[in-house]
Scaffold this motif. Structure first.
Motif, PDB file in Angstrom:
ATOM      1  N   HIS A 130       0.827  -1.209   0.000  1.00  0.00           N
ATOM      2  CA  HIS A 130       0.000   0.000   0.000  1.00  0.00           C
ATOM      3  C   HIS A 130       0.863   1.262   0.000  1.00  0.00           C
ATOM      4  CE1 HIS A 130      -3.702   2.199   0.434  1.00  0.00           C
ATOM      5  NE2 HIS A 130      -3.416   2.636   1.635  1.00  0.00           N
ATOM      6  N   GLU A 131       2.041   1.177   0.585  1.00  0.00           N
ATOM      7  CA  GLU A 131       2.950   2.329   0.610  1.00  0.00           C
ATOM      8  C   GLU A 131       3.551   2.618  -0.756  1.00  0.00           C
ATOM      9  OE1 GLU A 131       3.574   4.565   3.086  1.00  0.00           O
ATOM     10  OE2 GLU A 131       1.892   3.506   4.027  1.00  0.00           O
ATOM     11  N   ILE A 132       3.816   1.584  -1.556  1.00  0.00           N
ATOM     12  CA  ILE A 132       4.528   1.797  -2.823  1.00  0.00           C
ATOM     13  C   ILE A 132       3.655   1.733  -4.070  1.00  0.00           C
ATOM     14  CG2 ILE A 132       6.696   0.974  -1.817  1.00  0.00           C
ATOM     15  CD1 ILE A 132       6.323  -1.599  -3.552  1.00  0.00           C
ATOM     16  N   CYS A 133       2.457   1.199  -3.975  1.00  0.00           N
ATOM     17  CA  CYS A 133       1.577   1.063  -5.145  1.00  0.00           C
ATOM     18  C   CYS A 133       1.194   2.452  -5.666  1.00  0.00           C
ATOM     19  CB  CYS A 133       0.318   0.287  -4.764  1.00  0.00           C
ATOM     20  SG  CYS A 133      -0.922   0.228  -6.089  1.00  0.00           S
ATOM     21  N   PRO A 134       1.411   2.719  -6.960  1.00  0.00           N
ATOM     22  CA  PRO A 134       1.037   4.029  -7.512  1.00  0.00           C
ATOM     23  C   PRO A 134      -0.451   4.364  -7.369  1.00  0.00           C
ATOM     24  CG  PRO A 134       2.499   2.887  -9.029  1.00  0.00           C
ATOM     25  CD  PRO A 134       2.137   1.900  -7.947  1.00  0.00           C
ATOM     26  N   TYR A 135      -1.325   3.366  -7.476  1.00  0.00           N
ATOM     27  CA  TYR A 135      -2.757   3.626  -7.283  1.00  0.00           C
ATOM     28  C   TYR A 135      -3.033   4.005  -5.830  1.00  0.00           C
ATOM     29  CZ  TYR A 135      -4.541   2.020 -11.825  1.00  0.00           C
ATOM     30  OH  TYR A 135      -4.855   1.905 -13.156  1.00  0.00           O
ATOM     31  N   SER A 136      -2.413   3.316  -4.892  1.00  0.00           N
ATOM     32  CA  SER A 136      -2.595   3.645  -3.477  1.00  0.00           C
ATOM     33  C   SER A 136      -2.076   5.041  -3.178  1.00  0.00           C
ATOM     34  CB  SER A 136      -1.882   2.624  -2.593  1.00  0.00           C
ATOM     35  OG  SER A 136      -2.527   1.373  -2.648  1.00  0.00           O
ATOM     36  N   ARG A 137      -0.938   5.374  -3.769  1.00  0.00           N
ATOM     37  CA  ARG A 137      -0.366   6.700  -3.550  1.00  0.00           C
ATOM     38  C   ARG A 137      -1.265   7.774  -4.159  1.00  0.00           C
ATOM     39  NH1 ARG A 137       5.388   7.217  -5.293  1.00  0.00           N
ATOM     40  NH2 ARG A 137       5.088   9.141  -4.147  1.00  0.00           N
ATOM     41  N   ALA A 138      -1.847   7.502  -5.332  1.00  0.00           N
ATOM     42  CA  ALA A 138      -2.713   8.488  -5.987  1.00  0.00           C
ATOM     43  C   ALA A 138      -4.015   8.698  -5.223  1.00  0.00           C
ATOM     44  CB  ALA A 138      -3.021   8.048  -7.420  1.00  0.00           C
ATOM     45  N   THR A 139      -4.507   7.655  -4.572  1.00  0.00           N
ATOM     46  CA  THR A 139      -5.787   7.762  -3.871  1.00  0.00           C
ATOM     47  C   THR A 139      -5.629   8.156  -2.403  1.00  0.00           C
ATOM     48  OG1 THR A 139      -5.773   5.393  -3.331  1.00  0.00           O
ATOM     49  CG2 THR A 139      -6.905   6.065  -5.366  1.00  0.00           C
ATOM     50  N   ARG A 140      -4.411   8.107  -1.884  1.00  0.00           N
ATOM     51  CA  ARG A 140      -4.178   8.379  -0.459  1.00  0.00           C
ATOM     52  C   ARG A 140      -4.734   9.752  -0.074  1.00  0.00           C
ATOM     53  NH1 ARG A 140       0.898   6.529   0.052  1.00  0.00           N
ATOM     54  NH2 ARG A 140      -0.017   4.537   0.563  1.00  0.00           N
ATOM     55  N   ASP A 141      -5.503   9.764   0.989  1.00  0.00           N
ATOM     56  CA  ASP A 141      -6.134  10.974   1.522  1.00  0.00           C
ATOM     57  C   ASP A 141      -7.185  11.565   0.572  1.00  0.00           C
ATOM     58  OD1 ASP A 141      -4.573  10.813   3.865  1.00  0.00           O
ATOM     59  OD2 ASP A 141      -2.945  11.926   2.903  1.00  0.00           O
ATOM     60  N   ASN A 142      -7.547  10.807  -0.475  1.00  0.00           N
ATOM     61  CA  ASN A 142      -8.582  11.262  -1.395  1.00  0.00           C
ATOM     62  C   ASN A 142      -9.833  10.390  -1.322  1.00  0.00           C
ATOM     63  OD1 ASN A 142      -7.204  13.458  -2.714  1.00  0.00           O
ATOM     64  ND2 ASN A 142      -5.896  11.909  -3.616  1.00  0.00           N
ATOM     65  N   ILE A 143      -9.636   9.071  -1.156  1.00  0.00           N
ATOM     66  CA  ILE A 143     -10.773   8.163  -0.996  1.00  0.00           C
ATOM     67  C   ILE A 143     -10.445   7.188   0.132  1.00  0.00           C
ATOM     68  CG2 ILE A 143     -11.354   8.334  -3.452  1.00  0.00           C
ATOM     69  CD1 ILE A 143     -10.412   5.418  -3.780  1.00  0.00           C
ATOM     70  N   ASP A 144     -11.481   6.608   0.703  1.00  0.00           N
ATOM     71  CA  ASP A 144     -11.282   5.581   1.720  1.00  0.00           C
ATOM     72  C   ASP A 144     -10.827   4.301   1.035  1.00  0.00           C
ATOM     73  OD1 ASP A 144     -12.102   7.218   3.816  1.00  0.00           O
ATOM     74  OD2 ASP A 144     -14.193   6.590   3.657  1.00  0.00           O
ATOM     75  N   VAL A 145      -9.730   3.725   1.534  1.00  0.00           N
ATOM     76  CA  VAL A 145      -9.226   2.449   1.034  1.00  0.00           C
ATOM     77  C   VAL A 145      -9.127   1.504   2.226  1.00  0.00           C
ATOM     78  CG1 VAL A 145      -7.314   1.242  -0.089  1.00  0.00           C
ATOM     79  CG2 VAL A 145      -7.935   3.544  -0.838  1.00  0.00           C
ATOM     80  N   THR A 146      -9.784   0.358   2.128  1.00  0.00           N
ATOM     81  CA  THR A 146      -9.749  -0.665   3.160  1.00  0.00           C
ATOM     82  C   THR A 146      -8.913  -1.833   2.649  1.00  0.00           C
ATOM     83  OG1 THR A 146     -11.954  -0.035   3.917  1.00  0.00           O
ATOM     84  CG2 THR A 146     -11.150  -2.210   4.581  1.00  0.00           C
ATOM     85  N   LEU A 147      -7.943  -2.269   3.445  1.00  0.00           N
ATOM     86  CA  LEU A 147      -7.093  -3.396   3.098  1.00  0.00           C
ATOM     87  C   LEU A 147      -7.503  -4.608   3.917  1.00  0.00           C
ATOM     88  CD1 LEU A 147      -3.636  -1.544   3.246  1.00  0.00           C
ATOM     89  CD2 LEU A 147      -5.047  -1.970   1.232  1.00  0.00           C
ATOM     90  N   ASN A 148      -7.766  -5.723   3.252  1.00  0.00           N
ATOM     91  CA  ASN A 148      -8.138  -6.965   3.935  1.00  0.00           C
ATOM     92  C   ASN A 148      -7.174  -8.074   3.550  1.00  0.00           C
ATOM     93  OD1 ASN A 148     -10.504  -5.891   5.151  1.00  0.00           O
ATOM     94  ND2 ASN A 148     -11.638  -6.235   3.265  1.00  0.00           N
ATOM     95  N   LEU A 149      -6.724  -8.822   4.541  1.00  0.00           N
ATOM     96  CA  LEU A 149      -5.944 -10.024   4.315  1.00  0.00           C
ATOM     97  C   LEU A 149      -6.877 -11.207   4.449  1.00  0.00           C
ATOM     98  CD1 LEU A 149      -3.293 -11.642   3.995  1.00  0.00           C
ATOM     99  CD2 LEU A 149      -3.047 -11.483   6.497  1.00  0.00           C
ATOM    100  N   LEU A 150      -7.000 -11.986   3.387  1.00  0.00           N
ATOM    101  CA  LEU A 150      -7.819 -13.199   3.417  1.00  0.00           C
ATOM    102  C   LEU A 150      -6.897 -14.368   3.695  1.00  0.00           C
ATOM    103  CD1 LEU A 150     -10.013 -12.531   0.255  1.00  0.00           C
ATOM    104  CD2 LEU A 150     -10.392 -11.767   2.598  1.00  0.00           C
ATOM    105  N   VAL A 151      -7.241 -15.180   4.682  1.00  0.00           N
ATOM    106  CA  VAL A 151      -6.385 -16.299   5.069  1.00  0.00           C
ATOM    107  C   VAL A 151      -7.152 -17.612   4.936  1.00  0.00           C
ATOM    108  CG1 VAL A 151      -4.959 -14.924   6.625  1.00  0.00           C
ATOM    109  CG2 VAL A 151      -6.995 -16.032   7.516  1.00  0.00           C
ATOM    110  N   ASP A 152      -6.379 -18.679   4.783  1.00  0.00           N
ATOM    111  CA  ASP A 152      -6.972 -20.009   4.767  1.00  0.00           C
ATOM    112  C   ASP A 152      -7.411 -20.374   6.158  1.00  0.00           C
ATOM    113  OD1 ASP A 152      -6.494 -20.603   2.015  1.00  0.00           O
ATOM    114  OD2 ASP A 152      -4.395 -21.001   2.495  1.00  0.00           O
ATOM    115  N   GLU A 153      -8.574 -21.013   6.248  1.00  0.00           N
ATOM    116  CA  GLU A 153      -9.025 -21.500   7.555  1.00  0.00           C
ATOM    117  C   GLU A 153      -8.287 -22.789   7.870  1.00  0.00           C
ATOM    118  OE1 GLU A 153     -13.222 -21.686   8.067  1.00  0.00           O
ATOM    119  OE2 GLU A 153     -13.545 -19.815   6.979  1.00  0.00           O
ATOM    120  N   ASP A 154      -7.915 -22.952   9.117  1.00  0.00           N
ATOM    121  CA  ASP A 154      -7.190 -24.158   9.535  1.00  0.00           C
ATOM    122  C   ASP A 154      -8.070 -25.369   9.568  1.00  0.00           C
ATOM    123  OD1 ASP A 154      -4.792 -22.792   9.748  1.00  0.00           O
ATOM    124  OD2 ASP A 154      -5.195 -22.219  11.823  1.00  0.00           O
TER     125      ASP A 154
END
Length: 142
Positions: A118-142
């Motif tokens: 999220h720190e280095i992605c150009p899209y993330s950088r362009a949208t930072r402080d302009n739109i809400d961005v939610t980051l989710n990590l999806l994991v395998d269930e054990d």
């Protein structure tokens, strides 16, 4: 800024029109989604195109961060969900959710990779402080 690549796309007719890249690779009809009063159907729209670009770009950023941390991403994926809504002031606004699936990584490592991307992605950088961005990590269930 030192330019590394330039994409040129022309759209005629706005959301009900046709969009074409200068190299002809992108050449498609657009339509308004049904939820916005359009015909919907088998044609794309600006939000889908933005989601495609953001998910692909974020995936590349994730690969770069994983390489730096010597982490194998396996068969990972990034799904971008782009919402078009209205603010309290009745202005149109975008919001983004990025669902990142990284099989076999623990939560701490996954979050470190996603936050780094999220720190280095150009899209993330362009949208930072302009739109809400939610980051989710999806994991395998054990």
């Amino acid at each position: 800024m030192k330019t590394l690549y330039t994409a040129t796309v022309t759209t005629k007719g706005a959301r009900h029109g046709h969009t074409t890249s200068d190299d002809g690779v992108l050449d498609m009809k657009l339509s308004m989604p049904k939820s916005l009063g359009g015909e919907g159907g088998k044609f794309s729209n600006p939000e889908q195109l933005f989601a495609a670009g953001y998910s692909a770009c974020f995936g590349s950023a994730l690969e770069a961060v994983a390489k730096d941390h010597k982490v194998d991403l396996g068969d990972f994926s990034v799904t971008a969900i782009i919402d078009l809504g209205k603010t309290e002031e009745d202005e149109l606004q975008l919001a983004a959710t990025l669902d990142c699936y990284i099989p076999g990584v623990d939560v701490e490592t996954g979050e470190k990779l996603i936050n780094g991307a999220h720190e280095i992605c150009p899209y993330s950088r362009a949208t930072r402080d302009n739109i809400d961005v939610t980051l989710n990590l999806l994991v395998d269930e054990d």
